[in-house]
Design a protein around this motif. Structure first.
Motif, PDB file in Angstrom:
ATOM      1  N   VAL A   1      -1.098  -6.600   0.507  1.00 24.26           N
ATOM      2  CA  VAL A   1      -1.440  -6.082   1.765  1.00 24.26           C
ATOM      3  C   VAL A   1      -2.711  -5.893   2.026  1.00 24.26           C
ATOM      4  CG1 VAL A   1      -0.691  -4.357   3.398  1.00 24.26           C
ATOM      5  CG2 VAL A   1       1.156  -5.193   1.780  1.00 24.26           C
ATOM      6  N   GLY A   2      -3.313  -6.487   3.065  1.00 14.96           N
ATOM      7  CA  GLY A   2      -4.493  -6.241   3.522  1.00 14.96           C
ATOM      8  C   GLY A   2      -5.647  -7.145   2.593  1.00 14.96           C
TER       9      GLY A   2
ATOM     10  N   VAL B   1       7.656 -13.579   7.563  1.00 18.93           N
ATOM     11  CA  VAL B   1       7.963 -12.419   6.712  1.00 18.93           C
ATOM     12  C   VAL B   1       6.710 -12.663   5.658  1.00 18.93           C
ATOM     13  CG1 VAL B   1       9.091 -11.152   5.285  1.00 18.93           C
ATOM     14  CG2 VAL B   1      10.404 -12.105   7.519  1.00 18.93           C
ATOM     15  N   HIS B   2       5.871 -11.393   5.646  1.00 23.87           N
ATOM     16  CA  HIS B   2       5.023 -11.399   4.429  1.00 23.87           C
ATOM     17  C   HIS B   2       5.744 -10.932   3.193  1.00 23.87           C
ATOM     18  CE1 HIS B   2       1.505  -8.972   2.727  1.00 23.87           C
ATOM     19  NE2 HIS B   2       1.413 -10.217   2.415  1.00 23.87           N
ATOM     20  N   VAL B   3       5.247 -11.684   1.890  1.00 23.94           N
ATOM     21  CA  VAL B   3       6.149 -11.249   0.906  1.00 23.94           C
ATOM     22  C   VAL B   3       4.654 -10.937  -0.122  1.00 23.94           C
ATOM     23  CG1 VAL B   3       7.372 -11.831  -1.003  1.00 23.94           C
ATOM     24  CG2 VAL B   3       7.949 -12.657   1.319  1.00 23.94           C
ATOM     25  N   PRO B   4       4.298  -9.685  -0.088  1.00 26.16           N
ATOM     26  CA  PRO B   4       3.035  -9.425  -1.245  1.00 26.16           C
ATOM     27  C   PRO B   4       3.538  -9.355  -2.595  1.00 26.16           C
ATOM     28  CG  PRO B   4       3.918  -7.401  -0.153  1.00 26.16           C
ATOM     29  CD  PRO B   4       4.915  -8.574   0.493  1.00 26.16           C
ATOM     30  N   PHE B   5       2.644  -9.923  -3.448  1.00 19.47           N
ATOM     31  CA  PHE B   5       2.717  -9.992  -4.693  1.00 19.47           C
ATOM     32  C   PHE B   5       1.561  -9.095  -5.409  1.00 19.47           C
ATOM     33  CE2 PHE B   5       5.284 -13.542  -3.600  1.00 19.47           C
ATOM     34  CZ  PHE B   5       6.303 -13.491  -4.452  1.00 19.47           C
ATOM     35  N   LYS B   6       1.667  -8.792  -6.573  1.00 19.52           N
ATOM     36  CA  LYS B   6       0.717  -7.971  -7.500  1.00 19.52           C
ATOM     37  C   LYS B   6      -0.363  -8.787  -7.670  1.00 19.52           C
ATOM     38  CE  LYS B   6       4.115  -4.672  -9.302  1.00 19.52           C
ATOM     39  NZ  LYS B   6       4.522  -4.300 -10.619  1.00 19.52           N
ATOM     40  N   GLY B   7      -0.545  -9.964  -7.484  1.00 20.72           N
ATOM     41  CA  GLY B   7      -1.739 -10.923  -7.813  1.00 20.72           C
ATOM     42  C   GLY B   7      -1.569 -12.280  -7.114  1.00 20.72           C
ATOM     43  N   GLY B   8      -2.620 -13.137  -7.662  1.00 15.26           N
ATOM     44  CA  GLY B   8      -2.639 -14.483  -7.279  1.00 15.26           C
ATOM     45  C   GLY B   8      -1.969 -15.359  -7.833  1.00 15.26           C
TER      46      GLY B   8
END
Length: 219
Positions: A56-57, A76-83
């Protein structure tokens, strides 16, 4: 929310080192030949589309949000912990689209694992000359490239700022430096120090407006 410093007033912009776009990508077998294809598919299933980012951000997240607002689509935004995780999900087809930094996206595009639909810079990328910009695709408020630059404390003597500006520009003209940056998809971004400061102020305002528009709350 409480940085303890001002990102424009407390720093002197010396010189940009270059600019690189984010690339709008999707799994090739989704059948999106153009950005318009993706938008049409998203509009056909309101709220069913999603996009990923490394958090996020992040610049990737904000790139996608700026495009989403410009295109007028719900996703819908699905954020992950890394690229790596976000790219894996796009390649697998569980995520509909994403904006990847060009350097990370290039190998996957060249291997045919991802389809590049557009770049979000003002001009086409030198390493993806056949891929249009979002503006060329008809989305005039979606530009969100990533630039890199050198800064000094705001009170640094002007002659020091000017000398570092000159020496950095000279270094950026070295053939090996130019080749290395070009290989990473980083294009030149030549400005004066004063123009760089103006750009920073402008981009702070753009980002603040974008964050407000999508309802993010600084922590």
């Amino acid at each position: 929310a409480n940085l303890g410093y001002h990102p424009a007033r407390d720093f002197a912009g010396v010189v940009p080192l270059g600019v690189t776009p984010f690339v709008l990508v999707a799994k090739p077998d989704r059948g999106f030949k153009t950005v318009r294809d993706l938008v049409a598919a998203a509009n056909a299933k309101p709220g069913a589309f999603n996009f990923s980012s490394p958090g996020v951000g992040s610049a990737s997240h904000l790139s996608a949000e700026r495009f989403r607002l410009s295109a007028g689509i719900a996703a819908v935004h699905v954020p992950f912990k890394g690229g790596a995780e976000m790219m894996t999900e796009v390649i697998a087809g569980r995520i509909d689209f994403a904006f990847l930094a060009l350097g990370a996206a290039l190998p996957l595009i060249r291997d045919g694992k991802l389809a590049a639909l557009a770049v979000n810079s003002a001009a086409r990328s030198s390493v993806l000359p056949d891929v249009p910009t979002l503006r060329q695709a008809g989305f005039t408020e979606a530009e969100y490239p990533m630039w890199f630059g050198i800064f000094l404390p705001a009170r640094a003597p002007r002659d020091i700022v000017d000398k570092l500006h000159r020496e950095t520009l000279a270094a950026l003209q070295e053939p090996k430096v130019k080749a290395k940056l070009a290989a990473m998809g980083v294009d030149p971004m030549i400005t004066t120090s004063a123009e760089f400061d103006v750009l920073i102020e402008k981009e702070i305002a753009i980002n603040a407006a974008l964050v407000n528009a999508i309802g993010l709350t600084p922590q």
